[in-house]
Design an enzyme around this catalytic site. Sequence first.
Site, short mmCIF file in Angstrom:
data_model
loop_
_atom_site.label_atom_id
_atom_site.label_comp_id
_atom_site.label_asym_id
_atom_site.label_seq_id
_atom_site.Cartn_x
_atom_site.Cartn_y
_atom_site.Cartn_z
N GLY A 131 -10.09 -4.93 -3.84
CA GLY A 131 -9.87 -3.58 -2.95
C GLY A 131 -9.06 -2.36 -3.17
O GLY A 131 -7.97 -2.39 -4.10
N GLN A 167 -5.78 5.47 -0.66
CA GLN A 167 -5.16 4.69 -2.33
C GLN A 167 -5.62 5.65 -3.51
O GLN A 167 -4.72 6.23 -4.34
CB GLN A 167 -5.08 3.16 -2.44
CG GLN A 167 -4.40 2.50 -1.95
CD GLN A 167 -4.84 1.50 -2.78
OE1 GLN A 167 -5.58 0.49 -2.20
NE2 GLN A 167 -3.95 0.63 -3.61
N CYS A 217 -0.93 -4.68 -5.55
CA CYS A 217 -1.19 -3.40 -5.28
C CYS A 217 -1.35 -2.71 -6.46
O CYS A 217 -0.55 -2.21 -6.82
CB CYS A 217 -0.18 -2.92 -4.34
SG CYS A 217 -0.87 -1.58 -3.37
N LEU A 218 -3.23 -1.83 -6.42
CA LEU A 218 -3.31 -0.94 -6.91
C LEU A 218 -2.37 0.48 -7.21
O LEU A 218 -2.03 1.43 -8.14
CB LEU A 218 -4.49 -0.67 -7.38
CG LEU A 218 -5.69 -1.40 -7.50
CD1 LEU A 218 -7.59 -1.34 -6.92
CD2 LEU A 218 -5.36 -2.12 -8.88
N HIS A 274 -4.32 -7.29 3.78
CA HIS A 274 -2.96 -6.03 3.19
C HIS A 274 -4.91 -4.17 2.93
O HIS A 274 -3.95 -3.62 3.05
CB HIS A 274 -3.88 -6.56 1.62
CG HIS A 274 -3.04 -5.74 0.05
ND1 HIS A 274 -2.29 -6.18 -0.44
CD2 HIS A 274 -3.48 -4.34 -0.26
CE1 HIS A 274 -1.82 -4.85 -0.96
NE2 HIS A 274 -2.64 -4.26 -1.24
N GLU A 275 -5.64 -4.93 3.16
CA GLU A 275 -6.50 -3.33 3.02
C GLU A 275 -6.59 -2.83 4.65
O GLU A 275 -6.38 -1.41 5.03
CB GLU A 275 -7.79 -3.52 2.87
CG GLU A 275 -8.32 -3.51 1.76
CD GLU A 275 -6.91 -2.90 -0.12
OE1 GLU A 275 -7.03 -2.07 0.76
OE2 GLU A 275 -7.41 -4.21 -1.24
N HIS A 322 -2.37 -1.14 4.48
CA HIS A 322 -2.63 0.17 4.20
C HIS A 322 -3.09 1.58 4.96
O HIS A 322 -2.55 2.43 5.04
CB HIS A 322 -3.94 0.13 3.00
CG HIS A 322 -3.28 0.28 1.39
ND1 HIS A 322 -2.56 1.03 1.13
CD2 HIS A 322 -3.94 -1.20 0.71
CE1 HIS A 322 -2.26 0.09 -0.52
NE2 HIS A 322 -3.02 -0.85 -0.42
#
Length: 182
Positions: A56, A61, A104-105, A146-147, A150
């Site tokens: 995702g 991000q 997380c990225l 999670h997204e 963000h």
Amino acid sequence: MRNGVIPGSSGAVRPMRLLGDPVLGAPCAEVTEFGVELIRLVEDMYATMYAAHGVGLAANQIGVARRVFVYDCPDDEDRRHLGHVVNPRLVEADGVLVRGPEGCLSLPGIEAGTPRHDRAVVEGVTATGEPVRVEGTGFFARCLQHECDHLDGALFTDRLTGLRRRRALRAARRAPWAREKA
């Protein structure tokens, strides 16, 4: 094999924003203009997510403070969920609260047991303005929550408490990518 374009195949990989970048800590603005630029953003987001081996990715991000996320994520039954949501709203998050591994990225290599509901429903629209409702359970529900976090300016570390939070943030401070940007 299905016919059609592979998401992200025409996109460009953009630089990932990392913990400490102000764009990650602020709520994102609603998308008001639909068109070629938004479609290009979604394609770039898929390309960036795949290049980073993620499941995702939220627009902030990659430095774009707009309410958009993409996903290509399995659920706990290993069913693949692929899509994107513009102006998403988390309308339901219920079921059992599960503390599971989450990363997380924007915090590469950092993972911690993070509490999330086992079921989530997100509503929004597609890049062309069509209404969309996405329901997920298990790991996919974790991804949806999670997204959405963000886009509200929160990271998974914001959901941690006590020792888990201290360990995750200490690991982030010591990570090679944190030293590179300092």
